[in-house]
Each structure stands twice: as C-alpha cells, then as structure tokens.
Design a protein around this motif. Structure first.
Motif, short mmCIF file in Angstrom:
data_model
loop_
_atom_site.label_atom_id
_atom_site.label_comp_id
_atom_site.label_asym_id
_atom_site.label_seq_id
_atom_site.Cartn_x
_atom_site.Cartn_y
_atom_site.Cartn_z
N THR A 216 0.52 -1.25 -0.01
CA THR A 216 -0.01 0.32 -0.26
C THR A 216 0.34 1.22 0.06
OG1 THR A 216 0.10 -0.41 2.01
CG2 THR A 216 -1.90 -1.36 1.12
N GLY A 217 2.43 0.98 0.41
CA GLY A 217 2.96 2.16 0.35
C GLY A 217 3.09 2.81 2.03
N LEU A 218 2.74 2.12 2.80
CA LEU A 218 2.65 2.59 4.22
C LEU A 218 3.65 2.90 4.90
CD1 LEU A 218 1.10 3.26 6.60
CD2 LEU A 218 0.87 0.44 6.73
N LEU A 219 5.17 2.21 4.48
CA LEU A 219 6.35 2.09 5.38
C LEU A 219 6.49 3.33 4.71
CD1 LEU A 219 7.88 -1.07 5.89
CD2 LEU A 219 6.23 0.14 7.07
N ALA A 220 7.39 3.63 3.50
CA ALA A 220 7.69 4.71 2.28
C ALA A 220 6.79 6.17 3.02
CB ALA A 220 6.98 4.33 1.12
N ILE A 221 5.05 6.45 3.20
CA ILE A 221 5.16 7.56 3.46
C ILE A 221 5.59 7.77 4.97
CG2 ILE A 221 1.90 8.29 3.77
CD1 ILE A 221 1.18 6.56 1.84
N GLY A 222 5.29 6.00 5.42
CA GLY A 222 5.67 6.63 6.99
C GLY A 222 7.14 6.56 7.11
N ALA A 223 8.16 6.70 6.12
CA ALA A 223 9.11 8.01 6.41
C ALA A 223 9.06 8.57 6.53
CB ALA A 223 10.15 6.78 5.38
N LEU A 224 8.30 9.07 5.43
CA LEU A 224 8.52 10.19 4.43
C LEU A 224 7.79 11.46 5.57
CD1 LEU A 224 7.58 10.54 0.55
CD2 LEU A 224 9.37 12.27 1.85
N LYS A 225 6.85 10.89 6.90
CA LYS A 225 6.09 11.26 7.92
C LYS A 225 7.94 11.52 8.86
CE LYS A 225 2.02 12.01 5.95
NZ LYS A 225 1.39 12.86 5.50
N LEU A 226 8.60 10.99 8.58
CA LEU A 226 9.75 11.08 9.80
C LEU A 226 10.98 11.35 9.66
CD1 LEU A 226 10.31 7.50 11.99
CD2 LEU A 226 8.63 9.71 12.76
N PHE A 227 10.77 11.68 7.80
CA PHE A 227 11.63 12.37 7.75
C PHE A 227 11.70 12.98 6.30
CE2 PHE A 227 13.12 7.97 8.65
CZ PHE A 227 13.65 7.88 10.15
N PRO A 228 10.85 13.65 6.39
CA PRO A 228 10.01 14.93 5.69
C PRO A 228 11.13 15.15 4.89
CG PRO A 228 9.81 15.38 7.25
CD PRO A 228 10.47 14.89 7.88
N THR A 229 12.40 15.60 4.60
CA THR A 229 13.62 16.18 3.42
C THR A 229 13.93 15.03 2.79
OG1 THR A 229 15.27 16.50 5.19
CG2 THR A 229 13.46 18.53 4.22
N ALA A 230 13.83 13.52 3.14
CA ALA A 230 14.29 12.60 1.96
C ALA A 230 13.32 12.45 0.74
CB ALA A 230 14.72 11.32 2.93
N ASN A 231 14.56 12.09 0.35
CA ASN A 231 14.28 11.15 -1.22
C ASN A 231 13.68 9.77 -1.05
OD1 ASN A 231 15.41 13.30 -3.19
ND2 ASN A 231 17.53 12.65 -2.41
#
Ligand SMILES: C[S@@+](CC[C@H](N)C(=O)[O-])C[C@H]1O[C@@H](n2cnc3c(N)ncnc32)[C@H](O)[C@@H]1O
Length: 313
Positions: free
Chosen positions: A175-190
């Motif tokens: 579903t993309g959940l881990l990638a979305i969670g990662a972006l919430k924690l690390f908002p400037t990451a690629n």
C-alpha cells in the motif's frame, strides 16, 4: 469456470496440511528457503500449542503449504526435497478464490506502531502519534500485520537514535505505508517505493494523496515504480541508499541480499521483515556474508524484524 480457463487462472489453489516433529519441520523450512523456495509452493510451520482442543498434538509442528495447481509431479518432487525423500501424509483441501487482501482488511481497527497511529478513513485521528490513513485495498499493508507494524516501529527506533536518512528505498511497498511513514519521519528525504505487483501503482498514489505526501522525484516526495527487487533504472539511478526497507519474505530477502548490499552506502541501515523467527538465522547469515552487521531486532509473535547496518568506511 469456463472450459478454457485453468484452475490456476481462476485463482483456485490447494492447501496441504500435516503434523510433523520439530526436526522435520525445521529441515523442511530450511529446504524451502535454500533449495526449493523458487517452486510454486509457499509453506509455513508453527509449533502446536497445548490447548483443550488439541492436547495430544502439543509439541508437534503443523505444516501448512499452498500450491497454485492441482498437486502434480513437480509438487511431489519439491516435497521429496524438503522432507529428504520421506514426506508426511498431507491432508489436501481445495481453496476457492477469494480476494483475501480485501477481506482481511475489512473492519480493521486503528493500530499503534512506534510513533505512528494507523487507521482507515472511517476512524478518527488519534490525539497523539503520527497519523497515517490507509483504506482497505487489494494491496498488503494496513499496519495490522506484525511485520508492517514492526517495520514502522523500527523506523521510529532509528529516528529516536538520531538517524536522518536522505535516500530511502522501500522494496515491496504494498500500500506504500512504510514509504509514506518514512516520509512523515524524514520529511526532506528522497523516497522511492517499488512493488513487483502492478496493482500497487494506483494504490500507492492514492495513499500518498490521502496522507498529503507529494508524488515526484524531488526531496520530500514519493516516487513509485513497479519492479522485481532492484531491477529498475530509477531504483538503480537513485542508489546508493542510506536506508533500505524490505518487508517481503525470507526466500526473496536471501536472494536479494547481494543486490541490496550493492545498493546501499557505507553506514546505511537495512530494515528487513517478512521472516519468521525460525528463518532469522538464515536471513541474517545472507546479509552478514555481504558485509552488513546486526544492529537491532524486534520480535512480534512468530515474526522477526531486523535492522542491519553496512559498516561506515
Ligand atoms: C508482506 S507485503 C509488505 C507490504 C508493505 N511493505 C508492508 O510492510 O505492509 C510484501 C510485498 O512485497 C511484494 N513483493 C514480493 N516479492 C517482491 C520482489 N521480489 N520485488 C518487489 N516486491 C516484491 C509483494 O507484492 C507485496 O506487496
């Protein structure tokens, strides 16, 4: 079913069940990873707990396996390999097609995992925690499963230790959940997310929009590709990663160890899930052989979530 559609195409599969002793179960699990995992047989094994319904079989192991075709010579050969020429008598059951992912996601309750609160749009946001909204869909990853929740908890553990990855890959994103969670924690990451299943493309995009995560190839945005393992130009072009997450299954994780090791930079973290505790040693060994080191583990029920690290130069 029409005459020209095979049972496999119609989604019919066969379930095999047997009770064996612990040695046979562990040998079969080892063989399923090392020798025969690329067959179409998917297998799991669990120790039978003593309870009032099944006190007699307590201590034995229940093997459950699924096969996408009517049992045939190829299956017999695979079972011979797994059980060293002496497979147990399996009970056979035909499994009619169902949309298991959607069924398993109906009526899902909100989940707390590390710093995250995961819910469907039908539930209210929690007063605290990072809110992630994931509706039921045909892809895996609502946070209910131990492996998904464990990966989210592992991301929180990394963040709490002051880790700030800039280039993140989530392989087998569902579903993309881990990638979305990662972006919430690390908002400037690629962040790039991938899955072998094309159905995830639309679902990941919808979930990104539903969680106010921009799509695209710039820092702070999520880029999605359909691909097996690391086999995609965008996945290769964005390497080396300083955080790679893969919640797949033990067999593919072992096979992908050299590709993952090549795709990360010195000092990078690799979060692995989809493996049973009984498979942890074999998966870990595959990554130690590639030069990574053990960093942390979370165990939830039968599942292990691993964090490994490529040594800094
Ligand atoms: C257990 S689900 C995990 C989904 C999500 N990442 C989560 O944590 O809930 C595994 C996902 O990996 C995908 N997958 C399996 N083998 C793969 C491979 N070799 N390359 C990429 N994706 C794969 C499946 O299609 C599935 O969506």
């Amino acid at each position: 079913m029409s005459a020209d559609i095979t049972a496999e195409e119609a989604g019919i599969s066969w379930k095999l069940t047997a009770l064996v002793d612990r040695t046979a179960a562990e040998a079969a699990l080892a063989a399923s990873v090392e020798d025969a995992w690329d067959s179409d047989l998917v297998m799991s094994a669990h120790e039978v707990e003593a309870d009032r319904y099944d006190p007699i079989n307590a201590g034995l192991w229940r093997i459950e396996a699924w096969y996408p075709r009517k049992p045939d010579a190829a299956l017999r050969a695979t079972l011979d390999t797994m059980f060293d020429g002496n497979p147990p008598d399996f009970a056979l059951e035909k499994v009619e097609p169902e949309d298991w992912v959607t069924i398993s996601q109906q009526a899902v309750e909100p989940v707390r995992a590390g710093p995250f609160h995961i819910r469907t749009p039908d539930h209210a946001a929690a007063p605290e925690g990072i809110d992630l909204v994931i509706p039921a869909s045909r892809a895996f990853g609502t946070g209910q499963h131990e492996t998904t929740a464990g990966c989210l908890a592992m991301l929180g553990w990394l963040r709490a230790r002051g880790v700030h990855p800039r280039d993140i890959a989530d392989i087998g994103t569902g579903t993309g959940l881990l990638a979305i969670g990662a972006l919430k924690l690390f908002p400037t990451a690629n962040v790039i997310a991938s899955d072998i299943d094309p159905v995830c493309d639309e679902i990941v995009r919808e979930n990104a929009r539903g969680n106010a995560v921009p799509l695209g190839q710039r820092p702070g945005a999520l880029h999605y590709v359909t691909a097996p393992g690391m086999d995609d130009p965008a996945l290769r072009a964005r390497a080396p990663y300083d955080l790679l997450i893969a919640n797949i299954l033990a067999g593919p994780l072992i096979t992908l160890a050299p590709d993952f090791a090549r795709a990360v930079q010195p000092g990078a973290h690799v979060v692995l899930a989809g493996l049973l505790t009984t498979q942890e040693a074999r998966v870990t060994r595959a990554y130690l052989q590639q030069g990574l080191r053990r960093e942390h583990r979370i165990v939830d029920g039968d599942w292990s979530i691993l964090c490994l690290r490529m040594p800094a130069r």
